[in-house]
Motif scaffolding. Sequence first.
Motif, short mmCIF file in Angstrom:
data_model
loop_
_atom_site.label_atom_id
_atom_site.label_comp_id
_atom_site.label_asym_id
_atom_site.label_seq_id
_atom_site.Cartn_x
_atom_site.Cartn_y
_atom_site.Cartn_z
N THR A 453 0.85 -1.19 0.00
CA THR A 453 0.00 0.00 0.00
C THR A 453 0.88 1.24 0.00
O THR A 453 1.87 1.31 0.72
CB THR A 453 -0.91 0.02 1.25
OG1 THR A 453 -0.08 0.01 2.40
CG2 THR A 453 -1.82 -1.19 1.25
N PHE A 454 0.52 2.21 -0.84
CA PHE A 454 1.29 3.44 -0.97
C PHE A 454 0.54 4.57 -0.27
O PHE A 454 -0.69 4.67 -0.35
CB PHE A 454 1.50 3.81 -2.44
CG PHE A 454 2.37 2.81 -3.18
CD1 PHE A 454 3.75 2.91 -3.10
CD2 PHE A 454 1.81 1.78 -3.92
CE1 PHE A 454 4.56 2.00 -3.77
CE2 PHE A 454 2.60 0.87 -4.57
CZ PHE A 454 3.98 0.98 -4.51
N ASP A 455 1.30 5.42 0.37
CA ASP A 455 0.74 6.60 1.03
C ASP A 455 0.70 7.75 0.04
O ASP A 455 1.66 7.98 -0.70
CB ASP A 455 1.59 6.97 2.25
CG ASP A 455 0.94 8.05 3.10
OD1 ASP A 455 -0.14 8.52 2.70
OD2 ASP A 455 1.53 8.41 4.13
N ASP A 456 -0.43 8.44 0.01
CA ASP A 456 -0.56 9.56 -0.93
C ASP A 456 0.43 10.67 -0.64
O ASP A 456 0.76 11.46 -1.52
CB ASP A 456 -1.99 10.12 -0.89
CG ASP A 456 -2.99 9.11 -1.43
OD1 ASP A 456 -2.55 8.21 -2.17
OD2 ASP A 456 -4.19 9.21 -1.09
N GLU A 457 0.89 10.79 0.59
CA GLU A 457 1.77 11.88 0.96
C GLU A 457 3.24 11.56 0.68
O GLU A 457 4.10 12.40 0.90
CB GLU A 457 1.58 12.22 2.44
CG GLU A 457 0.19 12.74 2.76
CD GLU A 457 0.02 13.05 4.23
OE1 GLU A 457 0.96 12.73 5.00
OE2 GLU A 457 -1.02 13.60 4.62
N VAL A 458 3.56 10.35 0.24
CA VAL A 458 4.93 9.95 -0.06
C VAL A 458 5.11 10.02 -1.58
O VAL A 458 4.29 9.49 -2.34
CB VAL A 458 5.23 8.54 0.47
CG1 VAL A 458 6.65 8.13 0.11
CG2 VAL A 458 5.03 8.51 1.97
N ASP A 459 6.18 10.67 -2.04
CA ASP A 459 6.43 10.84 -3.46
C ASP A 459 6.87 9.53 -4.09
O ASP A 459 7.70 8.80 -3.53
CB ASP A 459 7.52 11.89 -3.69
CG ASP A 459 7.12 13.24 -3.11
OD1 ASP A 459 5.91 13.46 -2.92
OD2 ASP A 459 8.01 14.07 -2.84
N ASP A 460 6.32 9.23 -5.27
CA ASP A 460 6.75 8.05 -6.01
C ASP A 460 7.97 8.40 -6.85
O ASP A 460 8.48 9.52 -6.83
CB ASP A 460 5.62 7.52 -6.88
CG ASP A 460 5.07 8.58 -7.83
OD1 ASP A 460 5.65 9.69 -7.88
OD2 ASP A 460 4.07 8.32 -8.51
N GLU A 461 8.45 7.43 -7.61
CA GLU A 461 9.70 7.61 -8.38
C GLU A 461 9.55 8.66 -9.45
O GLU A 461 10.44 9.49 -9.68
CB GLU A 461 10.08 6.26 -8.99
CG GLU A 461 11.44 6.26 -9.68
CD GLU A 461 11.81 4.88 -10.19
OE1 GLU A 461 11.63 4.65 -11.40
OE2 GLU A 461 12.28 4.05 -9.39
N GLU A 462 8.42 8.67 -10.14
CA GLU A 462 8.20 9.65 -11.22
C GLU A 462 8.15 11.07 -10.68
O GLU A 462 8.74 11.99 -11.26
CB GLU A 462 6.91 9.31 -11.97
CG GLU A 462 6.63 10.24 -13.14
CD GLU A 462 5.32 9.89 -13.84
OE1 GLU A 462 4.97 10.59 -14.80
OE2 GLU A 462 4.65 8.92 -13.39
N LEU A 463 7.46 11.24 -9.57
CA LEU A 463 7.37 12.59 -8.98
C LEU A 463 8.73 13.04 -8.44
O LEU A 463 9.07 14.23 -8.53
CB LEU A 463 6.32 12.59 -7.87
CG LEU A 463 6.03 13.95 -7.22
CD1 LEU A 463 5.56 14.95 -8.26
CD2 LEU A 463 5.00 13.83 -6.11
N LEU A 464 9.52 12.10 -7.91
CA LEU A 464 10.86 12.46 -7.44
C LEU A 464 11.74 12.95 -8.59
O LEU A 464 12.51 13.91 -8.44
CB LEU A 464 11.52 11.26 -6.76
CG LEU A 464 10.97 10.88 -5.38
CD1 LEU A 464 11.62 9.58 -4.90
CD2 LEU A 464 11.21 11.99 -4.38
N MET A 465 11.63 12.33 -9.77
CA MET A 465 12.39 12.78 -10.93
C MET A 465 11.96 14.18 -11.36
O MET A 465 12.79 15.03 -11.68
CB MET A 465 12.20 11.80 -12.09
CG MET A 465 12.89 10.47 -11.93
SD MET A 465 12.73 9.45 -13.41
CE MET A 465 13.51 10.47 -14.64
#
Length: 846
Positions: A453-465
């Motif tokens: 499960t992913f938290d909406d407040e944690v940035d994923d890899e695409e958003l980090l780039m």
Amino acid sequence: MIDRYQPSDRMSRDDFYGQSRDHASRDREDRRRPPSPLGHIDRYVPGQNGAKPPVRTNPLPNPLMLEFQVGFNWFAEWWRVEQSIKEDKERQKDGGRRPPERIKGEREAREEREKERAQIQIAYDGYKEELQIKMARTFVQQHKGEEWFKERYLPEIRDPFRRRLMEFRGTALTQWDQDVENGVFDEFTLEGIYKTESNGAGGVVEREEGETVAAAEVLGVGDLVPSRGGDVQDELALQPALLIKTLAPMVSRDKIEEFCKEHLGEQDGGFKWLSLSDPNPLKKCHRIGWIMLHPSAEVEIVTERGDGREEDKDGEEDAGPAEPKGMMGTAEKALEAINGKTIYDESRGDFTCHVGVHVPPREPRKKALWDLFSAPERIDRDLALAKRLVAKFDQEFGTDVDGVSKIEQRVGVLLNKGLLQPTETGFVKTSTEKQSEDDMDEDEDDGEVDEVTFDDEVDDEELLMKKKTLDLLVEYLRRVFNFCFFCVFESDSIHELIRKCPGGHLRRPRASLSSAAKTAAKASASGQPFPLKRKESSKEDAEDAGSPVAEKFQRKDFKNDQQLLRAFNWVKIFEEKILQILEPDNVDIKKLGGKPLDEGLNEELSKFVKQEDEAKFRCKVPECTKLFKGEGFWRKHVEKRHPDWFQNIKNDLILVNTYVLDPSHIAPSRSDANSNGHFPMNNHNLAAGTPRGFNLANMPMMTNFAPGFPPSTTFPTPFQTFGSHAVTTPGGFMPGVAMPMITDDGMHQIGPMRRGGNRFTGQRPGPYDRRPNQNPRYGSIGGRLTPPRNGMPMGGRMMMGGGAGKWGDGAGAQTVGPKEAVQGRQLKSYEDLDAVGGGAGGELNY
């Protein structure tokens, strides 16, 4: 009259009777005319009130006549009074009377208010457009002959300077490429940390499980501190430089450079580059400057980055970035050679140069952005704008420079190495999380993988780039082009950029975004209007109105919505300024204060032709009076016979359009920092614009003002200027007629005042004495327990009228109870208020 007989020539019969008829007609007219009343009769006499009522005048000045843009509240008050005056004038023409005001229902009143507000908004938009055009033309005409204006807006002077500037920026570009390849910016980020959650080392304090981040109720620019790796100082700012304290507007850049090269030379420790600031409108458009020097080859320059990564061998960090060795020596030598020298200019006049050693700030302050910039949708939009902006600036270097590709390539390398990680959250791992990590290998061996499960407040890899690319593009613009992406202005050196925007900007943690802020960020990124509308009052709200808890949350929600609207408008203006650089042809230039060239030419040329007949047009160009059959023939005549005059008008219009298209142009009529050149306001200068919360009803002596407001200059009014605005004096004041004074008990001074002597004053005034009572025991209240009247300060004996409170409910901020109520319920002694004071012959003092 003679009552005896006198023989005389008798009149004829016709003359005698004709004279009698004339007397009779005059008597009948006299009987019809009402008799003139005597001066001392105060009864009603029919026909005596036929005088026209006085024509009202607006107490507020016409906003178009002011030298600044007024706020919406000021314009709305002026517009309402202006409309009322127009209705009265139309009514006087027809001889009608003002219709009586009827009681309206809540729904009808709300609809009328919304309708009126829409009309005011349309009028206000037209006023702003007309005022911007007027102010832009006035400013250009005043300053188009000054050197700073020519350097920025005249192509024949601006283009050669831009080519020299890009050659100077080549050094910064080379330094940037080396730093990127060496990994200086691998940990760089614009993510900020709230001061209350920082551990002082670029990280976040540990939080309990489930604990989240919440932004402060009021967002401020100083809320954040840089996270680890986010404070990499520019080495070019630490190189030696001299500060020119003031430069007159008529001193040109070429003269200063010649002066510096003559006294300093261009070798080591000599002249390198001249940087000039924006003009200061508060000081007659004077500028400051920086003489940047070549580092001396004899002394090695050692700089520290100040990002906390460099530590001494003992493990103790330095308190802050130290000044480079040898900088003061090089600058002081140059100071001795140039300070107090005179720049000679036969055409513009001589100027004495006063300089000092420039010391850069040790820890430039970073400003926190609005929370909307942290939303993923806003990140995508800002990244697209930054890429287009970098590509446009790179074109001035040439085809070989491509900053976007190099940055994207470096971000890809960091992603492959696994160096792109979200910022520290500070969460404490629980025992169950540790157990799950220990059992990870066993689950993989069994082939069973639990759902992640992913938290909406944690940035994923695409958003980090995307974030990393955006951060590097913003820093690339700042270091190479001295351009602040979020402030939208360009400087000619790092020193001028630091003066305007000291340390850059920081994004707020994404976890602190509220649901309303996320909705507003999506709307701003897609170009939609503000999504949150003010809710209409309902029956449920009316029932809960008496609850203090409900009122508290309503006030808080309203405050948050107002702050969110400010953020939304700020982001909208920011994007419009960026588009002024990227798409100047698609900008609504009339909204900015300019005009399309053809429309402006037609408007200006129409002032120099006069139609004397149906087919006769007289030329009004100076020193020309020729007559033409049509306006088209006259236009051809102007372009052919008056080419210099026609070209000057055309150049002025182009110059105004170029000026308003500059997103960071100087405009003293506005109150934002860009319009003032980022110079601080002096204490004695009042800020131009409308005071916050302005309301005509809250002004002194403006409540229930009389129907007539003729201008008067003899009235000693305390509000000739309210804020920085002139206000017309009410016409109800008549010189020589006493104004009714109001006492501290809220009663008019009418009739005899019985105030006898007592043991404190020692004097017994007469029954008609109007002197204020200064009782040392009760201050100036006079011993009464009646609260002071609304709008009057405690102890004030007299005011020119009462005003409504801040919220318009009649309860002023100074309406308090008697002294016993303020001091508490403990009475230390008892005194009979009806007792005779002073002596046996005194009177009761009520």
